[in-house]
Design an enzyme around this catalytic site. Structure first.
Site, short mmCIF file in Angstrom:
data_model
loop_
_atom_site.label_atom_id
_atom_site.label_comp_id
_atom_site.label_asym_id
_atom_site.label_seq_id
_atom_site.Cartn_x
_atom_site.Cartn_y
_atom_site.Cartn_z
N ASP A 13 0.82 -1.23 0.00
CA ASP A 13 0.00 0.00 0.00
C ASP A 13 0.85 1.27 0.00
O ASP A 13 0.44 2.29 0.56
CB ASP A 13 -0.96 0.03 1.21
N LYS A 16 2.06 2.33 -5.07
CA LYS A 16 2.80 1.88 -6.26
C LYS A 16 2.04 2.20 -7.54
O LYS A 16 2.65 2.51 -8.56
CB LYS A 16 3.06 0.37 -6.20
N GLY A 40 -4.13 -4.21 -4.40
CA GLY A 40 -5.11 -3.22 -4.83
C GLY A 40 -4.36 -1.97 -5.23
O GLY A 40 -3.82 -1.28 -4.38
N HIS A 41 -4.23 -1.74 -6.52
CA HIS A 41 -3.47 -0.59 -6.99
C HIS A 41 -4.42 0.51 -7.46
O HIS A 41 -5.19 0.32 -8.37
CB HIS A 41 -2.52 -1.00 -8.13
N GLN A 220 2.15 -5.93 -3.12
CA GLN A 220 2.44 -5.97 -1.66
C GLN A 220 3.78 -5.27 -1.39
O GLN A 220 4.14 -4.36 -2.12
CB GLN A 220 2.45 -7.42 -1.15
P1 IMP Z 1 -2.82 -12.63 1.88
O1 IMP Z 1 -1.83 -12.10 0.91
O2 IMP Z 1 -4.25 -12.36 1.51
O3 IMP Z 1 -2.57 -14.09 2.19
O4 IMP Z 1 -2.59 -11.86 3.27
C1 IMP Z 1 -1.41 -12.02 4.04
C2 IMP Z 1 -1.02 -10.70 4.70
O5 IMP Z 1 -0.60 -9.79 3.70
C3 IMP Z 1 -2.15 -9.99 5.44
O6 IMP Z 1 -1.60 -9.30 6.54
C4 IMP Z 1 -2.68 -9.00 4.43
O7 IMP Z 1 -3.33 -7.90 5.03
C5 IMP Z 1 -1.38 -8.59 3.76
N1 IMP Z 1 -1.57 -8.13 2.38
C6 IMP Z 1 -1.84 -8.86 1.30
N2 IMP Z 1 -1.92 -8.10 0.20
C7 IMP Z 1 -1.67 -6.85 0.58
C8 IMP Z 1 -1.56 -5.60 -0.11
O8 IMP Z 1 -1.70 -5.51 -1.33
N3 IMP Z 1 -1.30 -4.52 0.65
C9 IMP Z 1 -1.09 -4.60 2.00
N4 IMP Z 1 -1.17 -5.73 2.69
C10 IMP Z 1 -1.45 -6.86 1.99
#
Ligand code: IMP
Length: 422
Positions: A13, A16, A40-41, A220
């Protein structure tokens, strides 16, 4: 000709989307190498806010081809929605979106397992429930469904039947739950059929594209990387630049610039340690002014000051050659701005992240204070016109991290950006 990469330097977040959008202006191909619909971009096209989850942000640049690499996990239902959204915006998608043959497929079963794992553990990791972890588990168990399987209805049905039987036999799902997912399965098969025209051999395409300008887009952030992040509070892929080799088949020797994106402060969504997290009014103000809500889940993000220990680590892990700082304008109203320079672990001063990575929940941040600038900066267009204290803040971060800060974002719009010479 160039082959550049953009990666998240913190916990995701970092903004990017806007930087990829900026840097993809003269780019022929934008490629993603890991993750899936958990990302989520957000970008603004004129005044329109657009959030993309799986399709690289380059989709908004008309002549840019978007590659979804083999390291990604693709959610057919979600990607079809994104394709339809682009079509509604009159953005051409034909021959512009390539999903790699060997990317893995997220099915309703994986999303169900993700949701039920989270429920069983009281949301300890706080995943996005998009089925990301369970799909990567299948990949490494060597039972995964891949995009190439979607090209034959019988292969798809056969693999889905086998996966469902495995899930039932291993109590991952009940017959009742399968019945409840009937509609979702229908949507899934429909989406698989619709997206099959986008499934391609992206390996040869990308290697041929190296003669052009290619931008690699990470999702991420480094501290969510399954190897280098705050394990086990991480995502299930390699978000750092190391993932590019395995997730796209492009070796590191071909990489030119690697730009790390950092917010001017820090946020984290989901569970896990966060040394500079603020539980006071400053934290609430950052969240409020910064509109810190997850683009994928809508959850409020946890907010804190900039963490130099983590940033220096991130620069090393990724081999950063430049940095973009985003959301500097969010600090406009703060009288004092803090930067964490070291951690204190049981009275010991620590400056290397790996020394603390396993104890991050007990570290105490040691801060250096900066005076705020207390003025709006959203319409400034060059570095020298920024208030002196803002310049001082940026120069300090740059000096400490040891990587040039070449881009500073001062608002959500495309033009609210300050570029500095390298
Ligand atoms: P997952 O990727 O859905 O398995 O989540 C694993 C961890 O990564 C959790 O703490 C999510 O909140 C975090 N996470 C996954 N995708 C994002 C992102 O795009 N931005 C911020 N945190 C993320």
């Amino acid at each position: 000709m160039s082959f550049d990469a953009i990666v998240g330097g913190q916990w995701g977040d970092e903004g990017k989307g806007k930087i990829v959008d900026l840097l993809s202006k003269n780019v022929d191909v934008v490629a993603r190498y890991q993750g899936g619909a958990n990302a989520g971009h957000t970008v603004y096209l004129e005044d329109k806010k657009i959030v993309l989850h799986q399709i690289p942000t380059g989709a908004l640049r008309e002549d840019c081809v978007c590659v979804l690499g083999n390291g990604m996990v693709i959610d057919p239902i979600g990607i079809l929605e994104e394709i339809n959204k682009l079509k509604e915006l009159n953005i051409r998608v034909n021959n512009r979106i390539y999903i790699d043959y060997f990317s893995h497929i997220v099915t309703p079963i994986h999303k169900f397992i993700d949701r039920s794992n989270e429920a069983k553990t009281n949301n300890e990791i706080g995943t996005t429930c998009k089925g990301i972890g369970p799909t990567y588990v299948d990949k490494y168990k060597r039972i995964g469904l891949r995009a190439v399987d979607l090209l034959s209805n019988s292969d798809l049905q056969d693999k889905m039947d086998k996966r469902l039987k495995f899930a039932l036999d291993n109590n991952e799902i009940s017959n009742e739950a399968v019945k409840d997912l009937k509609e979702e399965f229908k949507l899934f098969y429909h989406a698989c059929d619709k997206i099959s025209i986008y499934i391609k051999d992206t390996f040869e395409f990308l290697h041929n594209a190296l003669k052009k300008n290619v931008l690699i887009e990470g999702a991420q952030g480094t501290l969510l990387d399954v190897d280098y992040g705050t394990y086990p509070y991480v995502t299930s892929s390699n978000c750092s630049s190391g993932g590019i080799g395995t997730g796209l088949g492009l070796p590191g020797s071909k990489l030119n610039e690697i730009t790390g994106i950092f917010k001017a402060y820090t946020t984290r969504v989901g569970g896990g340690p966060f040394p500079t997290e603020l539980f006071n009014e400053d934290g609430q103000t950052l969240g409020h002014i910064g509109k810190e809500f997850g683009a994928t889940t809508g959850r409020p993000r946890r907010c804190g000051w900039f963490d130099l220990v983590a940033a220096k680590y991130s620069a090393k892990v990724n081999g950063l050659t430049s940095i973009a700082i985003t959301k500097l304008d969010i600090l406009n109203s703060f009288k004092t701005i803090r930067v964490c320079t070291h951690y204190d672990v049981n009275g010991k001063k620590i400056k290397n992240m790996t020394e603390a990575l396993n104890n991050l929940d007990i570290v105490k941040p040691i801060y250096k204070e900066f005076s705020g600038w207390n003025t709006e900066i959203e319409n400034i267009d060059n570095f020298e016109s920024l208030p002196e204290s803002a310049q001082e803040y940026i120069k300090y971060l740059e000096l400490e991290i040891g990587v040039k800060i070449s881009i500073i974002s001062i608002g959500p719009k495309r033009h609210q950006i300050i570029l500095r010479n390298k």
